[in-house]
Design an enzyme around this catalytic site. Structure first.
Site, PDB file in Angstrom:
ATOM      1  CB  VAL A  30      -0.937  -0.005   1.224  1.00  0.00           C
ATOM      2  CG1 VAL A  30      -1.686   1.322   1.341  1.00  0.00           C
ATOM      3  CG2 VAL A  30      -1.930  -1.158   1.124  1.00  0.00           C
ATOM      4  CB  THR A  31       3.986   2.101   1.881  1.00  0.00           C
ATOM      5  OG1 THR A  31       3.420   1.854   3.162  1.00  0.00           O
ATOM      6  CG2 THR A  31       4.926   3.290   1.973  1.00  0.00           C
ATOM      7  CG  ASP A  65       0.815   8.961   4.225  1.00  0.00           C
ATOM      8  OD1 ASP A  65       1.459   8.305   3.389  1.00  0.00           O
ATOM      9  OD2 ASP A  65       1.300   9.390   5.284  1.00  0.00           O
ATOM     10  CG  ASP A  68       1.105   3.177   5.053  1.00  0.00           C
ATOM     11  OD1 ASP A  68       0.455   3.943   5.798  1.00  0.00           O
ATOM     12  OD2 ASP A  68       2.161   3.514   4.487  1.00  0.00           O
ATOM     13  N   GLY A  69      -0.345   2.423   7.836  1.00  0.00           N
ATOM     14  CA  GLY A  69      -0.067   2.352   9.261  1.00  0.00           C
ATOM     15  C   GLY A  69      -1.153   1.599  10.020  1.00  0.00           C
ATOM     16  NE  ARG A  73      -2.258   2.070  14.380  1.00  0.00           N
ATOM     17  CZ  ARG A  73      -1.903   3.067  13.575  1.00  0.00           C
ATOM     18  NH1 ARG A  73      -0.626   3.419  13.483  1.00  0.00           N
ATOM     19  NH2 ARG A  73      -2.793   3.725  12.862  1.00  0.00           N
ATOM     20  CG  ASP A  86       4.825   5.926   5.828  1.00  0.00           C
ATOM     21  OD1 ASP A  86       4.087   5.775   4.832  1.00  0.00           O
ATOM     22  OD2 ASP A  86       4.628   6.802   6.686  1.00  0.00           O
ATOM     23  CG  ASP A  90       5.592   9.921   3.773  1.00  0.00           C
ATOM     24  OD1 ASP A  90       4.810   9.361   2.985  1.00  0.00           O
ATOM     25  OD2 ASP A  90       5.439   9.920   5.016  1.00  0.00           O
TER      26      ASP A  90
END
Length: 206
Positions: A30-31, A65, A68-69, A73, A86, A90
């Site tokens: 995804v990132t 954004d 992905d985080g 998790r 990431d 960025d």
């Protein structure tokens, strides 16, 4: 400035993040996908004059954004590698955005203040990369530099909003002034971080 919005978006992305994990999609994928899409959009739509469409699409991907985080998790895959990837990507997407705006000014020299606009956009590109570098370098020497008035999300919103409004009639000089102020804000943030780190290191050595 946009901390509450970021927290809200994280809650909204929990359902789609769960679905993507179930489908076997990794946070890294995804990132990388988001970075590629933003870079392509910024370097194709913005320079060719599709400012509104380009800015809106980039803004949408910027809001996602945190997806992905959230996935990391939920899947228990948080760690230094994901944070490193990431943060590094960025810088790529941010650079592409300001490069795209710069190219628009360069390719449209008849626009009011085109040279000043290109200069301001380049300044945003350069200083925008120094802001996160100062924080990362501070952490590498045992200090913290989480201060400043121009965080990443702030810079993108401030740059993209007037860019999107130019086709709707916003005078180009307004965009140039906003970019100039953003460059100054980035410079101030760098100075704040340098001063903060120096104070911490001098105190620790005393």
């Amino acid at each position: 400035m946009f901390g509450r919005l970021r927290a809200t978006m994280q809650r909204l992305f929990t359902p789609p993040a769960t679905v993507l994990i179930r489908w076997g999609v990794s946070p890294d994928a995804v990132t990388i996908t988001g970075t590629v899409l933003v870079t392509v959009i910024a370097l194709t739509l913005l320079p060719t004059g599709h400012l509104a469409l380009g800015a809106v699409l980039i803004g949408l991907f910027a809001l996602t954004d945190s997806l992905d985080g959230v996935m990391a998790r939920l899947s228990g895959r948080t760690g230094p590698w994901g944070a490193f990837l990431d943060s590094t990507l960025d810088r790529v997407s941010d650079g592409a955005v300001f490069a795209g705006i710069t190219l628009w000014f360069v390719l449209h020299p008849d626009e009011p203040w085109a040279l000043a606009g290109a200069t301001a956009a380049i300044a945003c590109l350069v200083l925008g990369s120094v802001v996160p570098y100062a924080r990362a370098r501070a952490e590498s020497v045992g200090a913290t530099a989480a201060v400043g008035i121009a965080e990443r999300t702030d810079r993108l919103v401030v740059a993209l909003l007037p860019t999107a409004l130019v086709p709707a009639g916003l005078p180009v000089p307004v965009l140039v002034v906003v970019l100039g102020l953003l460059a100054v804000a980035s410079l101030v943030t760098v100075a704040q971080r340098v001063a903060t780190v120096r104070r911490q290191l001098v105190t620790s050595e005393a």
